[in-house]
Structures are given as C-alpha cells and as structure tokens.
Design an enzyme around this catalytic site. Structure first.
Site: not given
Ligand code: BEZ
Length: 237
Positions: A54, A137
């Site tokens: 991330c 995601r």
C-alpha cells in the site's frame, strides 16, 4: 463470517450510479459522488495503512496526482483504518519512505476513514474469501454524471499498475469524446475502433466523409485519431 458474506454479495456494477455516502477524510468531510459532479473521480481502496505494498502504491499514485488532475480526474482513497492512523501513515510516508526514486511525497487527495466498513461494503471492497477485515485493492472509475464506468479489483498481495489506471481513464474519456472504442493496449496516437457492436455499414454511415477509416472486414473497422487531438481534447494539453 457468514454474516459478512451475506452483507457483501451485492456489488456495484459498471453502468450503475455510484452509491452515495458521506465520509470523514484526511481532507475533511466529503459527500460522494455529489462533490465530484461534473468531473471524473477514481475511488480506490487499499487493505491497510502502514503496510508495504500500500505504501508503494500511495507514493506512486500521489506522484501522479497532478497528471490525473490535468486529465480532469480527482483521486479518493479508502481503507478501513481510522483517521489518525491515516494521518500518521501519510506523514511517515512523506518524512521517511522512498520508492523508486520518489521521496518526500505528500498525499494531497482525500483518504477516507472507514472503520465501520460501511463504504467498503457498499462498494464490494470487502471480499471475505480474500480477507474479512481488510478491503481488497478496488478501483472505481466514476464519470462526471456519477456513473461507474470501469471497476478493477486486485488481491491484497498485488500492487496496482498506475500507468494502466491512467491509460484506462484516457481511453474512457477518448471513447466518450470521439464516439469510438479503443482496442487492446490502445494508447493516444494508436488507431481506434469505429463500431464495436455494429456492422461496417453502420460504421461507414457514421464516418461519412472520413477517408482515414479502414475496414478489414464488416466487424473490424478502425480509424486514425491524431495523438495531438486526443491530448488537446481529453488531457487538455
Ligand atoms: C501490503 O500492502 O503490503 C499488504 C497489505 C495487506 C496484506 C498483504 C500486503
């Protein structure tokens, strides 16, 4: 787990109106998608703050923020972490983390806090087979009318390709602007497809007087669109 599974079976689809919500973000409260009416917006989720994949994604996306803005698109992030976690993580990224030569990166787009998972559930971002407590995601491309135009999901372990996300945005805008479709791996300057579902006759009618159209068969007609024309109309360059 069973409850959560029941909770998340309904997922937004391409062509749907983007589900509305109000949320607290690192840039203040937002009313989604109304605050973005009249412009493109990408709503994306990440699994958790203070995680390496991330972090690499946020550095990359934030570094491309101006490029997306130039193409008329805002960015909005989300994870099921709280606001103070978001603030601390983004500050740490700016102060300490370098990725592929990008450093001192400030994330200026809003990052939604979603501890309740209300927004994540509305957008099908919690996918229990992958993880029951973290968002996958997800990437939602939402047009100026608030309609979802593209959805891409990645698993937790796979960092996104942000050049591809930019390509998707430009291709969507080009399709709208010129009334065409874009073929595999299309980039500005490449030929476009005239009639995705119709016949060459239909395509010919629509392209009356356009000499640059080429039909290899009734179902495969292309035409040229100058790269500069795309850049001027779609990316405003
Ligand atoms: C990461 O961003 O590094 C990550 C987050 C959740 C699960 C696996 C990896």
């Amino acid at each position: 787990m069973e409850d959560l599974k029941d909770d998340v079976v309904s997922m937004p689809r391409i062509g749907d109106k983007a589900p509305a919500f109000t949320a607290v973000t690192t840039q203040g409260e937002i009313h989604f998608p109304n605050d973005y009416s009249g412009e493109w917006v990408i709503l994306f989720s990440h699994p958790a703050d203070f995680t390496p994949v991330c972090t690499s994604e946020f550095i990359t996306f934030a570094s491309m923020d101006a490029k997306f803005a130039e193409a008329g698109c805002k960015l909005v992030g989300l994870s099921v972490d709280g606001l103070y976690s978001h603030i601390a993580w983004l500050r740490t990224i700016k102060e300490k983390i370098e990725y592929r030569g990008m450093k001192d990166v400030e994330v200026n787009f809003p990052l939604i806090e979603d501890i309740s998972m209300n927004v994540a559930k509305k957008y099908g971002m919690i996918q229990p087979g992958e993880d029951t407590t973290k968002a996958v995601r997800a990437v939602f491309f939402i047009d100026p009318k608030g309609i979802i135009r593209t959805i891409i999901y990645y698993p937790l372990s796979l960092g996104r390709n942000f050049d591809e996300l930019y390509r998707v945005l430009v291709a969507l805008k080009t399709a709208d602007e010129f009334g065409i479709a874009t073929p595999a791996d299309w980039r500005p300057g490449d030929d476009v497809i005239i009639s995705p579902a119709g016949s060459c006759g239909t395509a010919k009618d629509r392209m009356e007087g356009k000499e640059d159209m080429e039909c290899q068969d009734w179902f495969f007609c292309t035409r040229k669109i100058d790269k500069d024309e795309v850049l001027k109309k779609v990316i405003k360059k």
